[in-house]
Design an enzyme around this catalytic site. Sequence first.
Site, PDB file in Angstrom:
ATOM      1  N   HIS A  53      -2.227   8.151  -4.730  1.00  8.62           N
ATOM      2  CA  HIS A  53      -2.995   7.573  -5.683  1.00  8.62           C
ATOM      3  C   HIS A  53      -4.456   8.519  -5.846  1.00  8.62           C
ATOM      4  CE1 HIS A  53      -5.522   5.122  -2.009  1.00  8.62           C
ATOM      5  NE2 HIS A  53      -5.674   6.201  -3.504  1.00  8.62           N
ATOM      6  N   ASP A 103       3.301   6.463  -1.511  1.00  9.45           N
ATOM      7  CA  ASP A 103       2.027   6.235  -1.658  1.00  9.45           C
ATOM      8  C   ASP A 103       1.529   7.990  -0.674  1.00  9.45           C
ATOM      9  OD1 ASP A 103      -1.009   6.833  -2.840  1.00  9.45           O
ATOM     10  OD2 ASP A 103      -1.505   5.759  -1.947  1.00  9.45           O
ATOM     11  N   GLY A 199     -13.095   5.248   6.465  1.00  8.59           N
ATOM     12  CA  GLY A 199     -11.771   6.120   6.313  1.00  8.59           C
ATOM     13  C   GLY A 199     -12.207   6.354   3.757  1.00  8.59           C
ATOM     14  N   SER A 201      -9.312   7.065   1.306  1.00 14.08           N
ATOM     15  CA  SER A 201      -7.641   7.339   0.674  1.00 14.08           C
ATOM     16  C   SER A 201      -7.500   8.579   0.670  1.00 14.08           C
ATOM     17  CB  SER A 201      -8.047   7.027  -0.638  1.00 14.08           C
ATOM     18  OG  SER A 201      -7.993   5.627  -0.569  1.00 14.08           O
ATOM     19  N   GLY A 202      -6.763   8.981   1.248  1.00 17.28           N
ATOM     20  CA  GLY A 202      -5.782  10.805   1.619  1.00 17.28           C
ATOM     21  C   GLY A 202      -5.749  10.638   2.895  1.00 17.28           C
TER      22      GLY A 202
END
Length: 255
Positions: A53, A103, A199, A201-202
Amino acid sequence: GPVIEPNTTVTNGEADPHSWPWQVSLQYEKDGEYIHTCGGSLIHRFWVLTAAHCFLSCRKYRIVLGEHDLSVDEGVEKDISVNPDDIHIHVNWTHGNLSLGNDIALIKLPVKTQLTDQIQLACLPNAGQRLAVAYECFITGWGRRTPGVSEPVSVSDKLQQAQLTFETQNACSREKWWGSYIKDTMICAGNETKSSCLGDSGGPLNCRRPPDGKWLVHGITSFFSSNGCNTEKKPTVFTRVSAHIDWIDDIIASN
């Protein structure tokens, strides 16, 4: 393990510089400058693991390895432009539907990474390997960005870390928790403070294996509650890396 051991007494705050040396910053170009958008993990001299995403097809991306403070050039970072054809998104990923899972994405780097004290490869769990409560897990990143929202909820120039408690599948899929949003290919982890906001994303969920103390990237940060990342009974949700080892191996082998 890393040359600089993570300081695990910091359960919510700034990481020791370069103590998570597989952590990468994924950045996109806007008005001639690059803006940090997601985290990622260097898993191979040619490959970075991140979330599907994180990508919009119209954007131009780069990877920064060896990063700690986004606002300062420390002289140990490596900036690498990403060719759009080298972004491999899971074929069963559906944009805008995080609860379906998958994802996960891999980025092939155009040049072989030179490893240094500040740039090291992450270790991944074996296929199917499950987390247990005994594992000590840390989320790392520069700040959480919600998918589709360009402004961060919380952001820091310096890499942050936060210890998260692993939640069982059963707990996380309870009706008042995440319910049917949670798939077997995901991991839930959270805690009672705001730290899970730190944190990206990814970025990685780094977990230390009890017998030998080895750090493994067990999760890829995927989503959290739209009410905020410290919402009660809504722990952060990660793509479970051990559910996707075959996919990772296939992409690397065929590219």
